[in-house]
Design a protein around this motif. Structure first.
Motif, PDB file in Angstrom:
ATOM      1  N   HIS A  12       0.814  -1.265  -0.053  1.00 24.59           N
ATOM      2  CA  HIS A  12      -0.101   0.067   0.047  1.00 24.59           C
ATOM      3  C   HIS A  12       0.940   1.241  -0.027  1.00 24.59           C
ATOM      4  O   HIS A  12       2.015   1.254   0.634  1.00 24.59           O
ATOM      5  N   LEU A  13       0.364   2.167  -0.668  1.00 23.80           N
ATOM      6  CA  LEU A  13       0.905   3.610  -0.789  1.00 23.80           C
ATOM      7  C   LEU A  13      -0.061   4.672  -0.075  1.00 23.80           C
ATOM      8  O   LEU A  13      -1.060   4.645  -0.596  1.00 23.80           O
ATOM      9  N   PHE A  38       4.900   6.947  10.023  1.00 27.02           N
ATOM     10  CA  PHE A  38       4.799   5.281   9.745  1.00 27.02           C
ATOM     11  C   PHE A  38       3.615   4.898  10.858  1.00 27.02           C
ATOM     12  O   PHE A  38       2.680   4.000  10.558  1.00 27.02           O
ATOM     13  N   ASP A  39       3.507   5.472  12.033  1.00 24.72           N
ATOM     14  CA  ASP A  39       2.152   5.393  12.756  1.00 24.72           C
ATOM     15  C   ASP A  39       0.930   5.609  12.120  1.00 24.72           C
ATOM     16  O   ASP A  39       0.138   4.409  12.206  1.00 24.72           O
ATOM     17  N   THR A  40       0.787   6.765  11.368  1.00 29.06           N
ATOM     18  CA  THR A  40      -0.444   6.935  10.756  1.00 29.06           C
ATOM     19  C   THR A  40      -0.702   5.995   9.471  1.00 29.06           C
ATOM     20  O   THR A  40      -1.861   5.417   9.594  1.00 29.06           O
ATOM     21  N   SER A  41       0.411   5.459   8.744  1.00 30.64           N
ATOM     22  CA  SER A  41       0.231   4.487   7.824  1.00 30.64           C
ATOM     23  C   SER A  41      -0.259   3.072   8.494  1.00 30.64           C
ATOM     24  O   SER A  41      -1.266   2.382   7.775  1.00 30.64           O
ATOM     25  N   ALA A  42       0.562   2.664   9.412  1.00 29.99           N
ATOM     26  CA  ALA A  42      -0.045   1.379  10.030  1.00 29.99           C
ATOM     27  C   ALA A  42      -1.291   1.302  10.497  1.00 29.99           C
ATOM     28  O   ALA A  42      -2.073   0.521  10.254  1.00 29.99           O
ATOM     29  N   ASN A  43      -1.704   2.456  11.509  1.00 28.40           N
ATOM     30  CA  ASN A  43      -3.072   2.483  11.919  1.00 28.40           C
ATOM     31  C   ASN A  43      -4.129   2.480  10.689  1.00 28.40           C
ATOM     32  O   ASN A  43      -5.284   2.209  10.825  1.00 28.40           O
ATOM     33  N   ARG A  44      -3.758   3.520   9.632  1.00 31.67           N
ATOM     34  CA  ARG A  44      -4.805   3.424   8.563  1.00 31.67           C
ATOM     35  C   ARG A  44      -4.993   2.193   8.037  1.00 31.67           C
ATOM     36  O   ARG A  44      -6.164   1.833   7.609  1.00 31.67           O
ATOM     37  N   PHE A  45      -3.970   1.397   7.705  1.00 32.68           N
ATOM     38  CA  PHE A  45      -4.073   0.089   7.322  1.00 32.68           C
ATOM     39  C   PHE A  45      -5.025  -0.856   8.111  1.00 32.68           C
ATOM     40  O   PHE A  45      -6.029  -1.560   7.887  1.00 32.68           O
ATOM     41  N   LEU A  46      -4.588  -0.728   9.678  1.00 31.69           N
ATOM     42  CA  LEU A  46      -5.447  -1.501  10.551  1.00 31.69           C
ATOM     43  C   LEU A  46      -6.866  -0.959  10.495  1.00 31.69           C
ATOM     44  O   LEU A  46      -7.848  -2.111  10.705  1.00 31.69           O
ATOM     45  N   GLY A  83       5.181   4.022   1.971  1.00 30.00           N
ATOM     46  CA  GLY A  83       4.823   2.638   1.610  1.00 30.00           C
ATOM     47  C   GLY A  83       4.606   1.953   2.815  1.00 30.00           C
ATOM     48  O   GLY A  83       5.307   1.902   3.573  1.00 30.00           O
ATOM     49  N   PHE A  84       3.670   1.087   2.857  1.00 28.78           N
ATOM     50  CA  PHE A  84       3.508  -0.031   3.993  1.00 28.78           C
ATOM     51  C   PHE A  84       3.569  -1.276   3.340  1.00 28.78           C
ATOM     52  O   PHE A  84       2.835  -1.934   2.519  1.00 28.78           O
ATOM     53  N   ARG A  85       4.269  -2.289   4.300  1.00 33.41           N
ATOM     54  CA  ARG A  85       4.138  -3.618   3.946  1.00 33.41           C
ATOM     55  C   ARG A  85       4.438  -4.336   5.395  1.00 33.41           C
ATOM     56  O   ARG A  85       4.948  -3.778   6.190  1.00 33.41           O
ATOM     57  N   SER A 134      -5.592 -12.175   8.563  1.00 31.37           N
ATOM     58  CA  SER A 134      -5.985 -12.419   7.339  1.00 31.37           C
ATOM     59  C   SER A 134      -5.587 -11.345   6.275  1.00 31.37           C
ATOM     60  O   SER A 134      -5.053 -11.387   5.074  1.00 31.37           O
ATOM     61  N   GLN A 135      -5.642 -10.145   6.760  1.00 34.33           N
ATOM     62  CA  GLN A 135      -5.357  -8.860   6.238  1.00 34.33           C
ATOM     63  C   GLN A 135      -4.042  -8.606   6.057  1.00 34.33           C
ATOM     64  O   GLN A 135      -3.479  -8.361   5.188  1.00 34.33           O
TER      65      GLN A 135
END
Length: 144
Positions: A12-13, A38-46, A83-85, A134-135
């Motif tokens: 994800h970007l 980083f925190d914003t990206s990880a929490n957005r994904f979650l 980018g998030f992985r 799973s996500q």
């Protein structure tokens, strides 16, 4: 930097606009601000991909380790992408990697942190809920 870090290496970007107060006296985004990216990206994904409800979910995630390597500066005003992985997925924890990109294809910075999942009420570590796990599995990007 031993290996090129490219946008294509991430599941994800997430776009982020730098802000005036992100810059330090040297005229670039201060190192501590990257951790906010980083925190914003990880929490957005979650939240968006995993259905985590920050205010009410019985299981939440705490950051227990973090790091960042800086390759080239970014500054205000600017638009970046983070980018998030998922780098490593365990039973109770997950390690992420984050690439910070400006106009170049190669990352300006590479960050990482580890989340441990805990029961909100007790603060004790627990298994990652299956709907989240799973996500997270889908966000693993093998680098060849």
């Amino acid at each position: 930097m031993a290996q090129e870090i490219l946008r294509s290496h991430f599941a994800h970007l997430y776009p982020i606009t730098t802000r005036w107060h992100d810059n330090d006296v040297y005229g670039h985004v201060n190192n501590v601000v990257y951790y906010s990216f980083f925190d914003t990206s990880a929490n957005r994904f979650l939240i968006e991909e995993c259905g985590l409800r920050i205010e009410t979910s019985p299981v939440i995630a705490y950051v227990v380790a973090s790091q960042c390597e800086y390759y080239s500066p970014v500054a205000y005003p600017g638009n970046i992408e983070v980018g998030f992985r998922v780098k490593k997925l365990g039973n109770r924890s997950v390690s992420y990697e984050f690439g910070v990109f400006s106009q170049k294809e190669q990352a300006c910075a590479l960050g990482a942190f580890t989340h441990v999942f805990v029961e909100r009420e007790s603060g004790r570590s627990v298994s990652i809920p299956e709907e989240i796990k799973s996500q997270l599995l889908k966000a693993i990007v093998p680098i060849v």
